[in-house]
Scaffold this motif. Structure first.
Motif, PDB file in Angstrom:
ATOM      1  N   UNK A 230      -3.627  -6.165  -3.562  1.00  0.00           N
ATOM      2  CA  UNK A 230      -3.876  -4.820  -4.098  1.00  0.00           C
ATOM      3  C   UNK A 230      -5.113  -4.884  -5.001  1.00  0.00           C
ATOM      4  N   UNK A 231      -6.272  -4.775  -4.390  1.00  0.00           N
ATOM      5  CA  UNK A 231      -7.521  -5.047  -5.112  1.00  0.00           C
ATOM      6  C   UNK A 231      -7.844  -3.979  -6.169  1.00  0.00           C
ATOM      7  N   UNK A 232      -7.666  -2.719  -5.799  1.00  0.00           N
ATOM      8  CA  UNK A 232      -8.014  -1.651  -6.746  1.00  0.00           C
ATOM      9  C   UNK A 232      -7.144  -1.756  -8.004  1.00  0.00           C
ATOM     10  N   UNK A 233      -5.869  -2.021  -7.788  1.00  0.00           N
ATOM     11  CA  UNK A 233      -4.956  -2.133  -8.938  1.00  0.00           C
ATOM     12  C   UNK A 233      -5.346  -3.346  -9.808  1.00  0.00           C
ATOM     13  N   UNK A 234      -5.767  -4.420  -9.160  1.00  0.00           N
ATOM     14  CA  UNK A 234      -6.191  -5.627  -9.880  1.00  0.00           C
ATOM     15  C   UNK A 234      -7.385  -5.286 -10.787  1.00  0.00           C
ATOM     16  N   UNK A 235      -8.348  -4.564 -10.240  1.00  0.00           N
ATOM     17  CA  UNK A 235      -9.538  -4.221 -11.034  1.00  0.00           C
ATOM     18  C   UNK A 235      -9.142  -3.299 -12.192  1.00  0.00           C
TER      19      UNK A 235
ATOM     20  N   UNK B 118      -3.131   3.264   2.063  1.00  0.00           N
ATOM     21  CA  UNK B 118      -3.276   1.804   1.924  1.00  0.00           C
ATOM     22  C   UNK B 118      -1.995   1.055   2.255  1.00  0.00           C
ATOM     23  N   UNK B 119      -0.856   1.732   2.190  1.00  0.00           N
ATOM     24  CA  UNK B 119       0.409   1.100   2.583  1.00  0.00           C
ATOM     25  C   UNK B 119       1.074   0.278   1.503  1.00  0.00           C
ATOM     26  N   UNK B 120       0.483   0.199   0.322  1.00  0.00           N
ATOM     27  CA  UNK B 120       1.066  -0.661  -0.722  1.00  0.00           C
ATOM     28  C   UNK B 120       2.460  -0.181  -1.117  1.00  0.00           C
ATOM     29  N   UNK B 121       2.685   1.131  -1.129  1.00  0.00           N
ATOM     30  CA  UNK B 121       4.004   1.662  -1.534  1.00  0.00           C
ATOM     31  C   UNK B 121       5.079   1.201  -0.551  1.00  0.00           C
ATOM     32  N   UNK B 122       4.799   1.352   0.714  1.00  0.00           N
ATOM     33  CA  UNK B 122       5.795   0.992   1.736  1.00  0.00           C
ATOM     34  C   UNK B 122       6.042  -0.522   1.749  1.00  0.00           C
ATOM     35  N   UNK B 123       4.989  -1.292   1.551  1.00  0.00           N
ATOM     36  CA  UNK B 123       5.166  -2.750   1.516  1.00  0.00           C
ATOM     37  C   UNK B 123       6.048  -3.162   0.346  1.00  0.00           C
ATOM     38  N   UNK B 124       6.000  -2.385  -0.727  1.00  0.00           N
ATOM     39  CA  UNK B 124       6.773  -2.758  -1.921  1.00  0.00           C
ATOM     40  C   UNK B 124       8.222  -2.286  -1.834  1.00  0.00           C
ATOM     41  N   UNK B 125       8.526  -1.411  -0.893  1.00  0.00           N
ATOM     42  CA  UNK B 125       9.855  -0.771  -0.880  1.00  0.00           C
ATOM     43  C   UNK B 125      10.923  -1.691  -0.276  1.00  0.00           C
ATOM     44  N   UNK B 126      11.901  -2.112  -1.080  1.00  0.00           N
ATOM     45  CA  UNK B 126      12.937  -3.006  -0.539  1.00  0.00           C
ATOM     46  C   UNK B 126      13.872  -2.298   0.433  1.00  0.00           C
ATOM     47  N   UNK B 127      13.882  -0.953   0.408  1.00  0.00           N
ATOM     48  CA  UNK B 127      14.790  -0.206   1.276  1.00  0.00           C
ATOM     49  C   UNK B 127      14.093   0.284   2.547  1.00  0.00           C
ATOM     50  N   UNK B 128      12.840  -0.128   2.706  1.00  0.00           N
ATOM     51  CA  UNK B 128      12.059   0.178   3.909  1.00  0.00           C
ATOM     52  C   UNK B 128      11.971   1.675   4.218  1.00  0.00           C
ATOM     53  N   UNK B 129      11.797   2.478   3.194  1.00  0.00           N
ATOM     54  CA  UNK B 129      11.550   3.908   3.432  1.00  0.00           C
ATOM     55  C   UNK B 129      10.179   4.061   4.092  1.00  0.00           C
ATOM     56  N   UNK B 130      10.045   4.992   5.048  1.00  0.00           N
ATOM     57  CA  UNK B 130       8.740   5.164   5.710  1.00  0.00           C
ATOM     58  C   UNK B 130       7.784   5.981   4.834  1.00  0.00           C
ATOM     59  N   UNK B 131       7.456   5.409   3.677  1.00  0.00           N
ATOM     60  CA  UNK B 131       6.712   6.184   2.676  1.00  0.00           C
ATOM     61  C   UNK B 131       5.320   6.562   3.145  1.00  0.00           C
ATOM     62  N   UNK B 132       4.657   5.656   3.861  1.00  0.00           N
ATOM     63  CA  UNK B 132       3.282   5.993   4.257  1.00  0.00           C
ATOM     64  C   UNK B 132       3.271   7.122   5.281  1.00  0.00           C
ATOM     65  N   UNK B 133       4.356   7.211   6.061  1.00  0.00           N
ATOM     66  CA  UNK B 133       4.405   8.314   7.027  1.00  0.00           C
ATOM     67  C   UNK B 133       4.401   9.650   6.269  1.00  0.00           C
TER      68      UNK B 133
ATOM     69  N   UNK C  71       5.923   3.219  -6.984  1.00  0.00           N
ATOM     70  CA  UNK C  71       5.064   3.743  -8.057  1.00  0.00           C
ATOM     71  C   UNK C  71       4.173   2.644  -8.611  1.00  0.00           C
ATOM     72  N   UNK C  72       4.769   1.483  -8.852  1.00  0.00           N
ATOM     73  CA  UNK C  72       4.007   0.406  -9.479  1.00  0.00           C
ATOM     74  C   UNK C  72       2.954  -0.188  -8.552  1.00  0.00           C
ATOM     75  N   UNK C  73       3.175  -0.074  -7.255  1.00  0.00           N
ATOM     76  CA  UNK C  73       2.204  -0.652  -6.309  1.00  0.00           C
ATOM     77  C   UNK C  73       1.084   0.317  -5.965  1.00  0.00           C
ATOM     78  N   UNK C  74       1.335   1.603  -6.100  1.00  0.00           N
ATOM     79  CA  UNK C  74       0.336   2.590  -5.644  1.00  0.00           C
ATOM     80  C   UNK C  74      -0.931   2.490  -6.491  1.00  0.00           C
TER      81      UNK C  74
END
Ligand code: SF4
Ligand code: SF4
Ligand code: SF4
Length: 415
Positions: free
Chosen positions: A78-83, A347-362, A301-304
């Motif tokens: 997550x490059x943008x968040x890192x910066x 970017x998909x970071x939200x969905x990658x972080x979701x332990x319940x596999x919600x289709x958030x990016x959709x 939220x924390x990954x976005x």
């Protein structure tokens, strides 16, 4: 006027010998560091040699740049968040940031929210065909390629093929699209990603258009004044040599881009049309059913990279959400959707972080694509376009009959 384009090769012997690609990007970065154009370089490196754990790092010593060469298709840093979080948004130092189109778009959206000092950043965008979740990649390597994932030293996505290169010098390829039909392959958001060449960065770099070259080279498009400074300095100081691309080379790059973009558009239709064909009430019921799986872990939220409010309305007992209630009210995802839906960069970071596999990016990409149509807005590609749900233009402000009363909302926030 059209942007300047070059076919670029490294003139740095250490880099050319150690890097499998042309080493052009690494050489430009080295020049920027050694000549003081930047204080540091943000790039990706594999953590302890594990290709599935690529992490963003700040490089300040030119010799360390060699650790960041090569693509990592099976890591999702997550490059943008890192910066923003760890490098003070670039407010305190000049940085060269290397990223995929979605990373660069996130940075541009953060600049619009004054969370990043883009004037201090040199944005080096890399063409991108997509990334694979580490767990899925391990499964593909084990079950489809029949290899130990620890033996994979490099992977590549080219045309329809996913190719892996092994420690023993051999390589194996499989049809990526067939893998994806089986539910394996690139992340959902990558399959829907329509922006593959980041011409909104300062320079856009990639191998498309260089296929006919005898020695490895990189196709670089200079997209801004900062990009021009980066490349011209590297030419002048003899870190790189350049030549003009042929017409065929430019066409090949455009055609490759079009193939990937068309695929993404098709995927969007496959994923979105069934939802858009539902009645409003069925659509709502569909999403509410998904929201009921939420365990309110705050991972999304924390990954976005776009979420930035210091005082988040979604913390428990801030009026919106009661503490200890799971699943949380649908206001939880819907508030996030209202806050970042217009700026979502897929970017998909939200969905990658979701332990319940919600289709958030959709959900987020679907809303974002609808808003893009309504407001003629594309998130993350133009600094001058304000996020439509957060910005009123002159024409909107001149409408007499519109009165926006925010007093009740601000009272609630202050509580
Ligand atoms: S969404 Fe996926 S395909 Fe698009 S730029 Fe990001 S990583 Fe690459
Ligand atoms: S909502 Fe998800 S896909 Fe959109 S920008 Fe945030 S993390 Fe990325
Ligand atoms: S990451 Fe998934 S489970 Fe966690 S809060 Fe977000 S939607 Fe809910």
């Amino acid at each position: 006027m059209s942007n300047t384009m070059y076919i670029v090769r490294s003139l740095d012997e250490t880099i050319s010998q150690r890097v499998e690609s042309s080493g052009a990007v690494t050489s430009i970065l080295k020049c920027a560091l050694e000549t003081g154009l930047v204080d540091g370089v943000v790039a990706i490196k594999s953590k302890n040699g594990d290709r599935f754990s690529g992490i963003p790092v700040l490089i300040t010593k030119p010799e360390d740049l060699l650790e960041t060469t090569g693509s990592l298709h099976c890591s999702i840093p997550n490059i943008a968040r890192f910066v923003k979080e760890y490098l003070a948004g670039g407010f305190t130092q000049k940085l060269a940031v290397v990223g995929k189109p979605c990373d660069i778009r996130s940075i541009i959206e953060l600049q619009k929210r004054k969370q990043i000092e883009i004037d201090n950043l040199y944005l080096i965008g890399l063409n991108c065909t997509g990334t694979i979740k580490p767990a899925i990649a391990r499964r593909i390597f084990r079950d489809e390629f029949n290899v130990d994932s620890n033996d994979v030293v490099r992977e590549d996505i080219d045309g329809d093929k996913l190719t892996i290169y092994l420690k023993n010098g051999k390589s194996k390829s499989l049809n990526l699209l067939k893998l994806e039909k089986k539910g394996l392959g690139r992340r959902d958001n990558c399959r829907r990603c329509e922006i593959k060449i980041p011409t909104f960065a300062d320079i856009a770099c990639g191998k498309w258009g260089t296929e006919s070259e005898e020695t490895p080279s990189t196709f670089i498009e200079i997209c801004s004044e900062k990009g021009k400074i980066l490349v011209e300095r590297a030419i002048e100081k003899k870190y790189i040599k350049v030549e003009k691309p042929t017409r065929e080379s430019i066409l090949l790059r455009d055609e490759t881009d079009k193939i990937w973009t068309d695929r993404a558009t098709e995927q969007r239709a496959i994923d979105f049309n069934p939802i858009m064909e539902m009645s409003y009430s069925d659509r709502l019921a569909y999403w509410v059913k998904e929201f009921e799986k939420c365990i309110k872990c705050y991972g999304c939220r924390d990954a976005c990279p776009i979420c930035y409010c210091e005082t988040c309305l979604l913390e428990a007992n801030r009026d919106f959400l009661e503490a200890g209630v799971i699943p949380p009210s649908s206001l939880f995802p819907l508030t996030r959707l209202a806050h970042v839906g217009d700026s979502c960069v897929n970017c998909g970071q939200c969905q990658d972080a979701c332990p319940m596999e919600l289709p958030l990016t959709k959900l987020f990409t679907l809303l974002n694509s609808r808003l893009s149509e309504v407001f003629d807005y594309k998130s993350g590609v133009d600094l001058d376009q304000g996020p439509p749900l957060n910005t009123a233009n002159v024409q909107e402000l001149s409408i007499d009959d519109v009165f926006l009363d925010v007093s009740t909302l601000t009272k609630r926030i202050k509580k």
